[in-house]
Design a protein around this motif. Structure first.
Motif, PDB file in Angstrom:
ATOM      1  N   ARG A 154      71.653  37.298  14.999  1.00 18.58           N
ATOM      2  CA  ARG A 154      70.379  37.890  13.705  1.00 18.58           C
ATOM      3  C   ARG A 154      69.905  39.455  14.881  1.00 18.58           C
ATOM      4  NH1 ARG A 154      67.519  32.471  13.166  1.00 18.58           N
ATOM      5  NH2 ARG A 154      68.567  31.537  11.776  1.00 18.58           N
ATOM      6  N   ILE A 155      69.948  39.421  16.510  1.00 19.02           N
ATOM      7  CA  ILE A 155      70.259  40.454  16.768  1.00 19.02           C
ATOM      8  C   ILE A 155      71.326  42.260  15.915  1.00 19.02           C
ATOM      9  CG2 ILE A 155      69.493  41.942  18.272  1.00 19.02           C
ATOM     10  CD1 ILE A 155      69.195  39.138  20.102  1.00 19.02           C
ATOM     11  N   ASN A 156      71.880  41.767  16.220  1.00 18.69           N
ATOM     12  CA  ASN A 156      72.730  42.622  15.295  1.00 18.69           C
ATOM     13  C   ASN A 156      72.249  42.991  14.552  1.00 18.69           C
ATOM     14  OD1 ASN A 156      74.572  44.000  17.846  1.00 18.69           O
ATOM     15  ND2 ASN A 156      74.758  41.774  18.254  1.00 18.69           N
ATOM     16  N   THR A 157      72.364  42.490  13.709  1.00 17.41           N
ATOM     17  CA  THR A 157      71.737  42.702  11.490  1.00 17.41           C
ATOM     18  C   THR A 157      70.902  42.907  12.211  1.00 17.41           C
ATOM     19  OG1 THR A 157      72.999  40.210  11.370  1.00 17.41           O
ATOM     20  CG2 THR A 157      72.070  41.715   9.861  1.00 17.41           C
ATOM     21  N   GLY A 184      64.226  34.841  14.484  1.00 11.13           N
ATOM     22  CA  GLY A 184      63.887  35.225  12.985  1.00 11.13           C
ATOM     23  C   GLY A 184      63.789  36.307  12.083  1.00 11.13           C
ATOM     24  N   MET A 185      63.901  36.767  11.064  1.00  3.95           N
ATOM     25  CA  MET A 185      63.613  37.721  10.121  1.00  3.95           C
ATOM     26  C   MET A 185      63.737  37.661   8.737  1.00  3.95           C
ATOM     27  SD  MET A 185      66.944  40.423  10.588  1.00  3.95           S
ATOM     28  CE  MET A 185      68.220  39.590  10.022  1.00  3.95           C
ATOM     29  N   SER A 186      62.591  38.029   7.873  1.00 10.56           N
ATOM     30  CA  SER A 186      62.262  38.062   6.952  1.00 10.56           C
ATOM     31  C   SER A 186      61.907  39.133   5.717  1.00 10.56           C
ATOM     32  CB  SER A 186      61.484  36.442   6.658  1.00 10.56           C
ATOM     33  OG  SER A 186      60.365  36.125   6.871  1.00 10.56           O
ATOM     34  N   PRO A 187      61.748  39.258   4.927  1.00 13.86           N
ATOM     35  CA  PRO A 187      61.518  40.232   3.754  1.00 13.86           C
ATOM     36  C   PRO A 187      60.097  39.676   4.171  1.00 13.86           C
ATOM     37  CG  PRO A 187      63.644  39.769   2.996  1.00 13.86           C
ATOM     38  CD  PRO A 187      62.887  38.386   4.193  1.00 13.86           C
ATOM     39  N   ALA A 188      58.840  40.473   3.914  1.00 12.11           N
ATOM     40  CA  ALA A 188      57.013  40.101   3.509  1.00 12.11           C
ATOM     41  C   ALA A 188      57.293  41.415   1.932  1.00 12.11           C
ATOM     42  CB  ALA A 188      56.950  40.675   4.717  1.00 12.11           C
ATOM     43  N   TYR A 189      56.182  40.597   1.263  1.00 14.11           N
ATOM     44  CA  TYR A 189      55.545  41.363  -0.286  1.00 14.11           C
ATOM     45  C   TYR A 189      54.026  41.535   0.856  1.00 14.11           C
ATOM     46  CZ  TYR A 189      53.888  42.881  -4.264  1.00 14.11           C
ATOM     47  OH  TYR A 189      52.903  43.830  -4.541  1.00 14.11           O
ATOM     48  N   PHE A 190      53.675  42.563   1.272  1.00 14.40           N
ATOM     49  CA  PHE A 190      52.421  43.004   1.354  1.00 14.40           C
ATOM     50  C   PHE A 190      50.936  43.003   0.381  1.00 14.40           C
ATOM     51  CE2 PHE A 190      55.103  43.997   5.270  1.00 14.40           C
ATOM     52  CZ  PHE A 190      54.725  42.857   5.984  1.00 14.40           C
ATOM     53  N   GLY A 191      51.721  43.390  -0.737  1.00 12.47           N
ATOM     54  CA  GLY A 191      50.260  43.591  -1.850  1.00 12.47           C
ATOM     55  C   GLY A 191      50.389  45.219  -2.036  1.00 12.47           C
ATOM     56  N   SER A 192      49.754  44.869  -2.779  1.00  9.02           N
ATOM     57  CA  SER A 192      49.795  46.316  -3.777  1.00  9.02           C
ATOM     58  C   SER A 192      50.891  47.779  -3.726  1.00  9.02           C
ATOM     59  CB  SER A 192      48.630  47.476  -2.610  1.00  9.02           C
ATOM     60  OG  SER A 192      47.520  46.644  -2.734  1.00  9.02           O
ATOM     61  N   GLY A 193      52.044  46.657  -3.980  1.00  7.50           N
ATOM     62  CA  GLY A 193      53.464  47.773  -3.681  1.00  7.50           C
ATOM     63  C   GLY A 193      53.131  47.764  -2.371  1.00  7.50           C
ATOM     64  N   ALA A 194      53.702  47.264  -1.375  1.00  8.10           N
ATOM     65  CA  ALA A 194      53.621  47.661  -0.051  1.00  8.10           C
ATOM     66  C   ALA A 194      54.762  46.535   0.620  1.00  8.10           C
ATOM     67  CB  ALA A 194      52.898  47.505   0.907  1.00  8.10           C
ATOM     68  N   THR A 195      56.283  46.430   0.767  1.00  3.07           N
ATOM     69  CA  THR A 195      56.653  45.593   0.952  1.00  3.07           C
ATOM     70  C   THR A 195      57.833  46.110   2.536  1.00  3.07           C
ATOM     71  OG1 THR A 195      58.929  47.066   0.207  1.00  3.07           O
ATOM     72  CG2 THR A 195      57.805  45.726  -1.099  1.00  3.07           C
ATOM     73  N   GLY A 196      58.075  44.939   3.841  1.00  4.87           N
ATOM     74  CA  GLY A 196      58.633  45.397   4.218  1.00  4.87           C
ATOM     75  C   GLY A 196      58.803  43.883   5.346  1.00  4.87           C
ATOM     76  N   MET A 197      59.673  44.093   6.563  1.00  2.00           N
ATOM     77  CA  MET A 197      59.973  43.175   7.230  1.00  2.00           C
ATOM     78  C   MET A 197      59.736  42.018   8.490  1.00  2.00           C
ATOM     79  SD  MET A 197      63.441  42.740   6.522  1.00  2.00           S
ATOM     80  CE  MET A 197      64.390  42.068   6.980  1.00  2.00           C
ATOM     81  N   THR A 198      59.495  40.844   8.122  1.00  2.00           N
ATOM     82  CA  THR A 198      58.558  40.138   9.386  1.00  2.00           C
ATOM     83  C   THR A 198      59.582  39.833  10.190  1.00  2.00           C
ATOM     84  OG1 THR A 198      58.357  38.077   8.514  1.00  2.00           O
ATOM     85  CG2 THR A 198      56.825  39.642   8.161  1.00  2.00           C
TER      86      THR A 198
END
Length: 268
Positions: A125-128, A247-261
């Motif tokens: 997961r770290i390398n990914t 762990g890591m997972s994509p996230a949607y923060f509203g108003s079209g903003a996306t990212g990774m947690t």
């Protein structure tokens, strides 16, 4: 009679003497010992591979063709672009652009879901995560630099940042990483990810945000960014499993903003 036998024996000996030197001549030539110590292990040195078989060529060939095609056909409201736009507008109705903004990272959701399901990926997961970060940096830098240099007007006339499609580049970057991480397990993971990425490209055209040349080149930039991230990645810590500590997972923060947690749980 005795003289006849003696004569035959003498003739046979002469014939043997004449043949023997010929046999000696066809024996293998002595081994050249001038390079006796050049390869003490006795292992044959493999010849250099042709350029078209190198890892670099295989990594850049397909995306380079896609980017080149997009650049050649990036003529705005004419030719192939015009025909593709007319066909798309006749066949499809625009959809919410918020769907585009969320779907671009959907392959990352697939990556996280498959990893949480226990399927072993190519890298830990770290390398990914490092590869994703590097790929994102390469993709963002290259696509936005070309956008400002190309100065191509969007089909809807909103601005001059049409070429290449950043949404498509993002989606294909994520899809390429999913494919690389799980292709040894099943090709269907990559098929699903690339299907999502292709849907993003289609939606950008349906919503009149990009020409077909933009999305083709955007796909090339996304794939190329992923390949370069893998080729340049040397910071490995082995294949030891790190369980669920990181762990890591994509996230949607509203108003079209996306990212990774990213979550981290220290060991006791």
């Amino acid at each position: 009679m005795r003289s006849f036998l003696v004569t035959r024996f003498a003739a046979a000996m002469l014939l043997f003497g004449a043949i023997h030197p010929v046999q000696a001549q066809v024996n293998p030539t002595p081994t050249d010992t001038t390079k006796k110590y050049a390869n003490p292990g006795g292992v044959s040195t493999p010849g250099s591979k042709p350029f078209f078989k190198s890892k670099l060529f295989k990594a850049v060939a397909i995306p380079a063709v896609m980017i080149t095609y997009g650049a050649i056909t990036a003529t705005g409201n004419s030719g192939i672009n015009r025909s593709a736009r007319d066909f798309t507008q006749k066949q499809f109705r625009p959809v919410s652009t918020g769907f585009d903004n969320t779907l671009i990272i959907a392959p990352y959701f697939e990556l996280a879901a498959v990893a949480l399901a226990g399927v072993e990926s190519r890298n830990d997961r770290i390398n990914t995560l490092l590869i994703i970060a590097k790929g994102e940096a390469i993709m963002l830098a290259s696509t936005f630099a070309v956008k400002y240099l190309a100065n191509e007007t969007r089909p809807n006339g909103a601005d001059n940042l049409s070429f290449p499609s950043g949404h498509t580049a993002q989606a294909f970057l994520a899809a390429s990483i999913v494919h690389t991480e799980f292709r040894d397990k099943s090709q269907w993971y990559g098929v699903g990810a690339y299907t999502i990425a292709t849907s993003v490209a289609a939606l950008r055209m349906i919503n009149d945000k990009h020409w077909q040349s933009d999305v083709v080149a955007g796909a090339g930039f996304g794939i190329l960014s992923a390949h370069l991230a893998y080729l340049s990645h040397r910071n490995r810590w082995g294949r030891k499993s790190i369980g669920r500590d990181i762990g890591m997972s994509p996230a949607y923060f509203g108003s079209g903003a996306t990212g990774m947690t990213v979550t981290w749980q220290p060991k006791k």
